[in-house]
Design a protein around this motif. Sequence first.
Motif, PDB file in Angstrom:
ATOM      1  N   GLU A  19       0.818  -1.214   0.000  1.00 20.02           N
ATOM      2  CA  GLU A  19       0.000   0.000   0.000  1.00 20.02           C
ATOM      3  C   GLU A  19       0.851   1.263   0.000  1.00 20.02           C
ATOM      4  N   GLU A  38       6.397   2.798  -3.197  1.00 16.35           N
ATOM      5  CA  GLU A  38       7.432   3.527  -3.935  1.00 16.35           C
ATOM      6  C   GLU A  38       8.725   3.630  -3.150  1.00 16.35           C
ATOM      7  N   ALA A  84       0.405   6.155  -4.192  1.00 17.92           N
ATOM      8  CA  ALA A  84       1.426   5.097  -4.116  1.00 17.92           C
ATOM      9  C   ALA A  84       0.830   3.718  -3.821  1.00 17.92           C
ATOM     10  N   ASN A  85      -0.455   3.548  -4.075  1.00 15.99           N
ATOM     11  CA  ASN A  85      -1.125   2.287  -3.763  1.00 15.99           C
ATOM     12  C   ASN A  85      -1.282   1.426  -5.010  1.00 15.99           C
ATOM     13  N   ARG A  88      -3.870   4.994  -9.318  1.00 17.47           N
ATOM     14  CA  ARG A  88      -2.782   5.329  -8.392  1.00 17.47           C
ATOM     15  C   ARG A  88      -2.250   6.706  -8.735  1.00 17.47           C
ATOM     16  N   GLY A  92       0.955   9.203  -7.952  1.00 18.12           N
ATOM     17  CA  GLY A  92       2.317   9.123  -7.448  1.00 18.12           C
ATOM     18  C   GLY A  92       2.565  10.101  -6.317  1.00 18.12           C
ATOM     19  N   ARG A  93       3.519   9.771  -5.448  1.00 18.04           N
ATOM     20  CA  ARG A  93       3.852  10.655  -4.318  1.00 18.04           C
ATOM     21  C   ARG A  93       4.284  12.036  -4.785  1.00 18.04           C
ATOM     22  N   ASP A  94       5.041  12.081  -5.883  1.00 16.67           N
ATOM     23  CA  ASP A  94       5.496  13.380  -6.391  1.00 16.67           C
ATOM     24  C   ASP A  94       4.321  14.294  -6.715  1.00 16.67           C
TER      25      ASP A  94
END
Lengths: 357, 354
Positions: free
Chosen positions: A66, A69, B309-310, B316, B318-320
Motif C-alpha cells: 500500500e 514507492e 502510491a497504492n 494510483r 504518485g507521491r510526487d
Amino acid sequence: MALLSDLVNLNLTDSTPKIIAEYIWIGGSGMDLRSKARTLSGPVDDPKKLPKWNYDGSSTGQAPGEDSEVILYPQAIFKDPFRRGDHILVICDAYTPAGEPIPTNKRCAAAKIFSNPEVEKEVPWYGIEQEYTLLQKDINWPLGWPQGGFPGPQGPYYCGIGADKAFGRDIVDAHYKACLYAGINISGINGEVMPGQWEFQVGPSVGISAGDELWVARYILERITEIAGVVVSFDPKPIPGDWNGAGAHTNYSTKSMREEGGYEVIKKAIEKLGLRHREHIAAYGEGNERRLTGRHETADINTFLWGVANRGASIRVGRDTEKEGKGYFEDRRPASNMDPYVVTSMIAETTLLWNKS
Amino acid sequence: MSLLNDLINLNLTDSTHKIIAEYIWIGGSGMDLRSKARTLPKPESDPKKLPKWNYDGSSTGQAPGEDSEVILYPQAIFKDPFRRGNNILVICDAYTPAGEPIPTNKRHAAAKIFSHPEVEKEVPWYGIEQEYTLLQKDINWPLGWPQGGFPGPQGPYYCGIGADKAFGRDIVDAHYKACLYAGINISGINGEVMPGQWEFQVGPSVGISAGDELWAARYILERITEIAGVVVSFDPKPIPGDWNGAGAHTNYSTKSMREEGGYEIIKKAIEKLGLRHKEHIAAYGEGNERRLTGRHETANIHTFKWGVANRGASIRVGRDTEKEGKGYFEDRRPASNMDPYVVTSMVAETTLLL
C-alpha cells in the motif's frame, strides 16, 4: 529475416540524440541486483544531473504494497558495454519518499564514513579480489563438472588452461573487456584453485568508489552469465569438502601507510582490526563459517592472526611492503558475498576513527 | 545464413531513390496485426502524401467475399528498423470503399474525440505501460519455464538479472533500440514480476499519437519475436494461480493537471472515472476479470478505489504529484490486450467531455 543481433547492436547515434540509462540497485536480500532502463533526452556524464527515479519496493521485499514507492538516487555512471554508444549504467541507492535510506541501503552510511575529514585526508585505497563460481543452469552444479560426479582433485586448475582444466573462460574474458570498456578499474583476472571458480580484481579505488565499482562489476558479470546461459554464484563455500571456498580479499592502504614509516602505521591498524575481529566477521558475509575453517588457504573464523606472506592468516602483509617499510595489507576474511560498502567503510572506520577505549 | 543477411541488409540508397513502405493495420479480432509492403518512388515523411491502399478484408474477417476490398488510410509514419535506410512503417486505419470506418476501426472515433476543441485545448498526455509475456513456440508455455513444470515462485524476477531469472532479454533490448530508431517515444523497459513477462513504456504522447505509437511498438515487438522464434502473448492472465497478470496501465494528464492547482483537477477527474467504472471496464480488454482479482497488485474488477502510491488500487497517484500539487495519475485497470485508441479516448471523454 534480419538477425536479432543486428537490432540489439543498432547504433542510434545517427537516428536520435536520446540515450538509454540502466538504473541498477540492490534488492531486499542485500545480494540480488535489480535494474530497469529509461530513455534520456541526451548523453549525461554527471550522476548529479541524472533524475531520481523510483521502483516497486513491494516486488523486491523492500516496501509494503500500500506504500510501495522506493526512490532511486543515482550515484555513479559507467558506460554500458551491452548497448554501447552513449548509453550508460547507473549505480543507485534506495531511499524512502521522505529521504531516509531504506534498511538494505548500506551505501549511505558508508558514504558518511568516507566523507569524514579524518578519513578523507588519508585517501583510503582498496583493491578487492572477487572470487565467484560458475554453475550449470537448472542443475546448479559447477560448470565443467560431470553431472552427478566430481572432477579430479584440486591442483591443475589454478591459472590452468585447456578444455579439461579451465571452464567458462569466455565469460571471464568478456567480463574483463566489458569492465574496462565501462570505465571500471578492473586490474586483473585468474582461474582459481577450484575448477569452475574464477577471480577478478577491482582497484585501486578510492573510498566509496570501491563499492560502486565492485557492484557494477558484479552486475556486468551476472548479465554476461545470463547471455551465456550459466548461473553465477557468490556463495562462500559452494561445494562442501576438499574444495576451496570463494572470498573477497580486500587490500587496503592509507596515505600514511603508503609513505615513509608506513609499516608502523600498518601494524597499528592491524592491531585495531584484531580488537574488533568479531564485529568485522559478523559483517563480512553470510555463511562465512563454512569457508573460514583454517584449511584451504583460510584462517579459522574464531582466530585473528596476521603474518607476512601468510595465506593461512586473517591478514596478510606482502613481502614487498615489509621490505620497503610501507605499502598496504590484505584482509583475507571477507566472503565472496560480502557487501563492499560495508567492508570498505568498516575497515576505514576501525583503523581511522575508532578508539581502543 | 550470412548470404541471406547480406541481402536483407542491403543498403539501397546508392542504387535507387525508391523506398519500401510497410502498411500496417489491425485485423478482425481487434488484436491481430497485419501488414504488407509496397514500393514508393521516393522517401516520404508526411502520411497525408502517402497513397491510400486496400486489402482483402474477407481474409481477415473484416469483409464478405463478394465485396472484399477494405481501404487503408495512412495515418502515421515511423522509420522501419528492419529494412532501415529510408524505408518506412505506416500505421493505417480501415474504411469501406464508401469512406465509412469499418466496425473494427477504433481509431476513427478516437481521432474525433481528440480533435474536439475541449479536448484539444487540454493537450492530453498519455504514458502507456505495456506488459506482455513471451512463450515458447509450439508449446505456448512461458519462455524459460521448464516444460510440464513451473519455475520457483515470484520474488527474484522483477527487474532481475541472470540466466535463472531473466528470460528473453535480447528480445526486449532489440525492441527498445528498434523503437527508438523508428521514432517511437519509448521511455523505458523492465523485467516483470512473473518470469518471462516484460514491460515497455511509450510516452508521453499527445492525443491520438499515443495509440499510433503503441500499435507500432506492438507491431515491432511481434516482428522481433518472430525473428527470435518465440511467441508474444498479450493475454491479461496467461497463467492462472499465483502468477501476476499482464496489464497496460495508462498514465494520463491534461494541461490543467500539470499546472498549479492541478491536484484538485486530478481528484475531480478520478471522481468522474469512478462514476463510469463499469463502462470503462467493459472497454478495457477481454478477459480482464481473470486479472483484476484484488491480488497480485490489482484492485478487484468490481471495486473502484484510488490512492497515493497504492498499487492495489484502480487508480494510483504518485507521491510526487501529491507533494507538488500537480502532475498526473495512473489508471491501472486496462488489460494488456486493450486497444489504446479506445482507452485513451475514453479517459479523455469521461474526464473532459462528460
